[in-house]
Structures are given as C-alpha cells and as structure tokens.
Scaffold this motif. Structure first.
Motif, mmCIF file in Angstrom:
data_model
loop_
_atom_site.group_PDB
_atom_site.id
_atom_site.type_symbol
_atom_site.label_atom_id
_atom_site.label_comp_id
_atom_site.label_asym_id
_atom_site.label_seq_id
_atom_site.Cartn_x
_atom_site.Cartn_y
_atom_site.Cartn_z
ATOM 1 N N LEU A 126 0.825 -1.201 0.000
ATOM 2 C CA LEU A 126 0.000 0.000 0.000
ATOM 3 C C LEU A 126 0.868 1.262 0.000
ATOM 4 C CD1 LEU A 126 -2.925 0.652 0.104
ATOM 5 C CD2 LEU A 126 -2.889 0.496 2.566
ATOM 6 N N PHE A 127 1.837 1.311 0.908
ATOM 7 C CA PHE A 127 2.640 2.526 1.023
ATOM 8 C C PHE A 127 3.615 2.670 -0.137
ATOM 9 C CE2 PHE A 127 0.822 2.756 5.197
ATOM 10 C CZ PHE A 127 0.731 4.117 5.411
ATOM 11 N N ALA A 173 3.313 1.413 -3.323
ATOM 12 C CA ALA A 173 2.602 1.748 -4.557
ATOM 13 C C ALA A 173 2.062 3.180 -4.480
ATOM 14 C CB ALA A 173 1.475 0.754 -4.792
ATOM 15 N N SER A 174 1.577 3.574 -3.292
ATOM 16 C CA SER A 174 1.066 4.937 -3.134
ATOM 17 C C SER A 174 2.170 5.944 -3.392
ATOM 18 C CB SER A 174 0.535 5.160 -1.722
ATOM 19 O OG SER A 174 -0.595 4.397 -1.511
ATOM 20 N N ASP A 175 3.356 5.648 -2.880
ATOM 21 C CA ASP A 175 4.457 6.586 -3.026
ATOM 22 C C ASP A 175 4.824 6.752 -4.492
ATOM 23 O OD1 ASP A 175 6.443 8.239 -1.539
ATOM 24 O OD2 ASP A 175 7.830 6.988 -2.708
ATOM 25 N N LYS A 176 4.789 5.649 -5.226
ATOM 26 C CA LYS A 176 5.108 5.707 -6.654
ATOM 27 C C LYS A 176 4.094 6.625 -7.365
ATOM 28 C CE LYS A 176 5.815 2.493 -10.338
ATOM 29 N NZ LYS A 176 4.914 1.414 -10.740
ATOM 30 N N GLU A 177 2.825 6.416 -7.066
ATOM 31 C CA GLU A 177 1.788 7.235 -7.694
ATOM 32 C C GLU A 177 1.904 8.694 -7.238
ATOM 33 O OE1 GLU A 177 -1.509 3.598 -7.822
ATOM 34 O OE2 GLU A 177 -1.704 5.210 -6.368
ATOM 35 N N TYR A 178 2.230 8.864 -5.961
ATOM 36 C CA TYR A 178 2.306 10.204 -5.382
ATOM 37 C C TYR A 178 3.393 11.025 -6.062
ATOM 38 C CZ TYR A 178 2.367 13.677 -1.576
ATOM 39 O OH TYR A 178 2.290 14.812 -0.832
ATOM 40 N N ARG A 179 4.534 10.379 -6.372
ATOM 41 C CA ARG A 179 5.625 11.093 -7.042
ATOM 42 C C ARG A 179 5.180 11.631 -8.391
ATOM 43 N NH1 ARG A 179 10.479 10.847 -4.463
ATOM 44 N NH2 ARG A 179 10.319 9.512 -2.635
ATOM 45 N N GLU A 180 4.368 10.863 -9.110
ATOM 46 C CA GLU A 180 3.835 11.335 -10.402
ATOM 47 C C GLU A 180 2.944 12.552 -10.207
ATOM 48 O OE1 GLU A 180 3.345 6.949 -12.471
ATOM 49 O OE2 GLU A 180 1.656 8.346 -12.473
ATOM 50 N N VAL A 181 2.116 12.466 -9.172
ATOM 51 C CA VAL A 181 1.189 13.566 -8.901
ATOM 52 C C VAL A 181 1.976 14.847 -8.620
ATOM 53 C CG1 VAL A 181 -0.554 14.443 -7.305
ATOM 54 C CG2 VAL A 181 -0.623 12.063 -8.025
ATOM 55 N N ILE A 182 2.964 14.735 -7.732
ATOM 56 C CA ILE A 182 3.748 15.904 -7.356
ATOM 57 C C ILE A 182 4.527 16.443 -8.556
ATOM 58 C CG2 ILE A 182 5.629 16.712 -5.866
ATOM 59 C CD1 ILE A 182 2.997 16.159 -4.405
#
Lengths: 465, 126, 53
Positions: B107-108, B110-119
């Motif tokens: 969870l953490f 995969a979230s971090d990977k997606e979060y980096r794209e968002v940022i």
C-alpha cells in the motif's frame, strides 16, 4: 440526457457550507453514542466486566490520540471525504482509495447494525408473532427514511441528529442519577456483580481480546471530518466539535459502564444486545425502562443517519477524483447533496441488514476502523515530515507529537491481535479483500485518474520530492 | 514532464467497474457469514442438570437473572457456559501477520510511486 | 401494534424509495451531466482558506 439544457458554460453546483460546530458535535457523537447502547458490552463477553472498564479507558486514550491527530490534519485539509482527502495529499492515491473504502465499509456496516438494533429492540417488546417480515420492515424503514432525509439536505439531517443525539445522551445521565449512584447497595450492586473471582474470567488475555469491542465505545468520532466541505469554518469548528464530542463520549462511556456493571452478571452483560435498556428494566421503574427504550431507538437512528451522511461523502469523493466512475460525483442542484452516492448505498445496506446479525455487522465495521487508525498514525508522521510546522498554516497543532501517533500505532497492533482472538478468519478475509481491491486499483483503475489534478490544496511542494 | 491524459472510459466499462466493486464488497462481507467464519471460536461447556450454584452464580446475581426473565438455571445455562477458546493458532496468526504487513508495505510503496507522479505533474510540470 | 408499525415501515420505505428514484430521474433529465458533476475538491477552500504562514 443533457438535451434539455441550453448550451451555455455549465453552471457550477457544489455542496453547501451551512454547518456550525454544533452540527459537527451532532455528527460525531450521533454516530458513536449508539456504541454505549449496544456493542461495548461484548467486551465483557470477551474478557469480563472489569476488562470492559479497563478497555473503556485505554481505548479512550487511543481515540483521544485519533481526535488530536485528526483535528490537526483536518483543520488543514478541509474537504469532503475527510481522511480520504488527507491520504491523497499526504500518502498517495492508492492509500486514499483504501481509506475511502475503510470509511464506506465502517459506516455502512455501522448503519446496518443500527437498523438491526432498532428491529431487535422492538422485537423484544413485540413478542413471538413479530416475524422476519416485520423485523425486515423496521430495518428497511430505518435505512430508507434516513436516506431520504439525507437526500433532502445536510442541514436538516444534522439538525435532526442534534436533537435526537442530545435526547439519547441526556437519557444516560437521567438513568445515572435515578439509580442513586452515590449509595451502592440501594439499586446498584457493583460488589455483588463483579467479584474477585469473576472480574477477569479469562485473565489478562481476555482484557486484550476485549479491545476489539472496546473500539465500539467510540468508533466513528473521526467521522466529523466528512462534513469538512459543508462546515462554515472548518479550521475552527472541526477540532472544537471533535474534542467536545470526545469529552461527551468519555463521560457517557464511564457512566454506562458503572450503571450496567452494577446491575448485571457479566455473562448476561456480555450477551445482551441492549445493555442500557436492560439496565432500565432492572431498576423496575417503568418510566425509566420506557425512556431507555426510546433512547436506544433514537441513538440507533442518530447513528444510522450520520453514517449515511459520511459513507455517501466518501463514495462521492471517490467519484470526483475518478477513482470510481465520475457518475457518482453528481451533486443535487437543489438539495446540494451527493444524491447518487446516497441512493447507491441504500440497497447494499438493506441487503446486509436482512442477512447478517448484529455482532457480525459490528465486527466488519470495527475491522475497517482499525485499518483506518493504523493509517492515521503513519499519516501524521508523514504530514509533519513533508510539511513541517511553519511551512503551511495549520488550524490546530496537536501537542506531544509524536507520542499520540506512537500510542495510536501500538494500540492498533494490539487490537489486531484482539480481533484475531475469536475473529481471525474474518480479519484475514477482510485483509485479502483490501489486497485484491488495491491490486485492481493500482494496475487497472488508476489509468482513468488525472494525475496532477488530484492535488487540490494550495500548499507548497512537499519536502523531499 | 508531459501531462498525463487519461483515456476516456466507455459508459459500459464504467458500469462494469461499478459491478466489480459491488461484487467484491458482497464477497468480502457475505462470504465469511456464509462460511460461518465469523466469531466461531466459542465452545459450549455443557453442565448436566445445572443449578445456579454449579453455574457459579451468587444469590444477588440470581436475583438479577430472575428479573431479566431467566426463571431457572437451565434457561441461563447456554449464556453462562458458552466460553471463548483463546488457544492461539500460530499458523493462522503468522498467515494473518504476513498478509497484514504485506498489505501495508504494498500500500505505502505503490502509493508513493503514484504520489511522485502527482507531485511531478503538479509542481514540476509547469 | 408493533406489527402494524412494521407494515407502515414497509409502505413508507416503498413510498420514499419511489420518491427518491423519481427525483433522481427528474434531476438527471433536467440538468446536464457536466453541471451535475461540476463539483471540485478544494474549490471553496481556495477562496475561504488562505494557507499562508
């Protein structure tokens, strides 16, 4: 579908900002107070009456941490969906998706157990010919009538909640003073009910096992944040309403334990569905008994009402970010409510009300709750790291960081173990469900989500990125 | 970084997604009920011809049982003797721990990977 | 008495469910999908809450 509207720039509709701190209190306490009327007492079943009291205060500590942490984050991230929006801005999209599912599960199953409680309570008075058909009729009415109320607007919904929550709370206070708490032996017989032999029938392992139901004393207080987008001044009202709610609940829980523990043998206390109503009966005062009957029903209605509100807000937010089809993100132009989400969750709630029994429904709700609190403990650590104090304006800053987060995390781990004792298979099944949903989201559904648009707060870039 | 444009999702596919989610919810909630997994570690320790004494109830407690509508010990027997079995099944506990920890780690991460794209898109893409 | 109340419960549920479905249908056919789904997270905050230090 859109043929009837003239082709101008589409008019904007959004949720409306109409709520004050009183409504926040009514939403939080309204959802939770039913826990005093049913559910907490199953802790006595798992560990004995004394365990139920120890748990009441230890879990009270867990929730004080939750309320403090939540107040800080939510006074800064004020959007419908509450912790969902927090997770999206602080941890990442997949976490947010999971948090929203925790919320929808926790609240929908809580709503289901409320509907069952109302029907069970009525059944205890109605007698034998109150068959499944009638039982279901009450459950359906609770869910549909409250859904319709939610559909019509949030202000009316929470005004109603304020009144019925207040009545249910005052009923506990009246019961407390009517049983002469100052003179043990008159009506209350704590020493006879709780003896050194039966205080902890399963020893300390039973105390740990009981943590599971201890959650029920307070579960849902964090739901106050779901109203963030509809509160007039969220940075002030949310911490205030949540903390006031927590104090109300700590008082209510302690009184409830004291009265019930002094009136019932622990085996009965651990198995009844309506401990406070039974307490009313045991006073042998008909007025008190009827008062507790009405209060039990009202507390369940207040809770179901708040749950419909919260579950629909979480589902709505999922649609708004396209985590689920954006069809769910519609706002009713007249009533300003997420009407499609409200309607969508009704048949699901009714289906489970018809097929499950009350402590199973509650267990589902508790499981999602504990996963949620585990997230909150980690979330606040990341929040402080990515945006240290001073980098953005916080409506409220909680003291003693990181102590509350650590306490919360440890208590969550203990609670997982507690649920494992007795409900291990159910817990594993739930975790498997969340794993499957996460894989589905990460590898398939996320392709439909716009990336940068998810970050909506006017904040600077997080540190370390 | 180029702005990511999500593909348009077909109306039918939207419905498929909704149905998948609903089915998953029902499977997760209904299956444990159906299979009897929920709260099944209770054992009824039967006592033949129970009396209030053998059930360990004092006179004051018996008075409350009576007021609650349990006229004799036999009526209260099933409630009193239905006990939890807290023997720890280590295999099950380890499976659960692995599932839980694995879930949160995935969870953490995969979230971090997606979060980096968002940022990246929000702050660096300008 | 309780059985009658339960039956009224069924009737009330049916009536309100029908009303919600009717209102839902009416709303969906009166307004465009773009209007209905025009709510965006954080939009109100951008006006009312300033996150300046």
């Amino acid at each position: 579908m859109s043929s009837t509207t003239v082709n101008e720039a589409p008019q904007k509709v959004s949720l409306s900002r109409v709520l004050g701190p009183g409504h926040v209190w009514a939403l939080g306490v309204g959802i939770v107070l039913v826990g005093e009327y049913t559910g907490w007492n199953f802790a006595a079943d798992k560990g004995g009456t004394l365990a139920a009291m120890i748990i009441c205060w230890v879990i009270g500590l867990l929730y004080t941490s939750v309320a403090m942490i939540d107040s800080e984050v939510t006074s800064t991230v004020a959007a419908a969906g509450g912790q969902y929006a927090q997770a999206k801005h602080i941890v990442g999209p997949l976490m947010a998706f999971n948090v929203a599912l925790y919320l929808v599960f926790a609240y929908t199953m809580l709503e289901v157990s409320n509907a069952i409680l109302v029907a069970d309570t009525i059944k205890s008075y109605a007698g034998e010919d109150f068959t499944y058909w009638y039982h279901s009729g009450i459950e359906a009415a609770v869910i549909v009538v409250l859904a319709a109320l939610n559909y019509r607007g949030v202000l009316m919904t929470l005004n109603v909640n304020f009144v019925i929550t207040a009545i249910a709370f005052i009923a506990i206070i009246i019961l407390f003073f009517s049983v002469q708490p100052w003179s043990q032996g008159a009506i209350l017989k704590l020493g006879d009910m709780v003896t050194p032999e039966n205080a902890l029938p399963y020893g300390w392992l039973g105390v740990i096992a009981g943590f599971h139901w201890g959650i029920w004393y307070y579960l849902g207080i964090e739901g106050t944040t779901q109203a963030a987008e509809e509160v007039r001044s969220p940075a002030r009202s949310l911490p205030y309403g949540t903390m006031a709610g927590m104090i109300t609940l700590l008082v209510g829980a302690s009184i409830t334990w004291y009265v019930c523990a002094s009136l019932m043998p622990w085996q009965y206390l651990g198995s009844t569905v309506y401990p406070l109503l039974d307490a009313g009966r045991l006073t042998e005062n008909k007025t008190l008994e009827y008062m507790m009957f009405i209060a039990t029903v009202l507390s369940a209605l207040a809770s179901a009402n708040g749950c419909i509100n919260d579950a629909a807000r979480a589902w709505f937010s999922l649609g708004r970010d396209r985590y689920l089809p954006s069809w769910f993100s519609a706002v009713h132009p007249k009533y300003r409510t997420p009407y499609r989400s409200i309607i969508f969750l009704v048949p699901i709630a009714i289906a489970f009300a018809f097929i499950s029994d009350i402590n199973q429904a509650i267990t589902f709700s508790i499981l999602s709750g504990v996963l949620h609190y585990t997230f909150m403990a980690i979330n606040i650590m990341m929040f402080r790291k990515k945006w240290p104090l001073g980098s953005i304006r916080r409506g409220y800053t909680h003291p003693f960081h990181p102590l509350p987060a650590i306490v919360l995390f440890i208590l969550c781990v203990v609670t997982y173990f507690a649920i494992f004792l007795g409900y291990g298979a159910q817990l594993t099944a739930m975790v498997v469900f969340y794993i499957i949903m996460s894989l589905w989201f990460h590898f398939y559904r996320y392709q439909y989500v716009k990336r940068g648009d998810q970050f909506t707060m006017p904040w600077p870039k997080p540190q370390g990125y | 970084m180029a702005k990511y444009t999500p593909p348009q999702q077909d109306k039918t596919l939207q419905w498929v997604d909704i149905i998948v989610v609903v089915l998953a919810i029902f499977a997760a909630l209904w299956l444990p009920l159906k299979m009897g997994w929920a709260g099944n570690s209770k054992v009824l320790e039967k006592i033949d011809n129970p009396t209030w004494e053998t059930l360990g109830q004092t006179a004051a407690q018996v008075a409350q049982w009576n007021k609650l509508g349990y006229a004799d010990a036999a009526a209260a027997h099933d409630i009193i003797q239905n006990k939890w079995d807290y023997t720890i099944n280590w295999t099950q506990l380890i499976i659960l721990a692995v599932a839980l920890i694995g879930y949160f780690v995935f969870l953490f991460r995969a979230s971090d990977k997606e979060y980096r794209e968002v940022i990246d898109e929000k702050f660096n893409g300008k | 008495m309780w059985n009658t109340i339960a039956n009224i419960g069924w009737a009330l549920s049916a009536a309100l469910a029908l009303w919600m479905i009717y209102d839902w249908w009416k709303t969906d056919s009166t307004y465009s999908e773009a209007t209905l789904t025009s709510s965006r997270e954080g939009e109100i905050e951008a006006v009312s809450e300033k996150h300046k230090v």
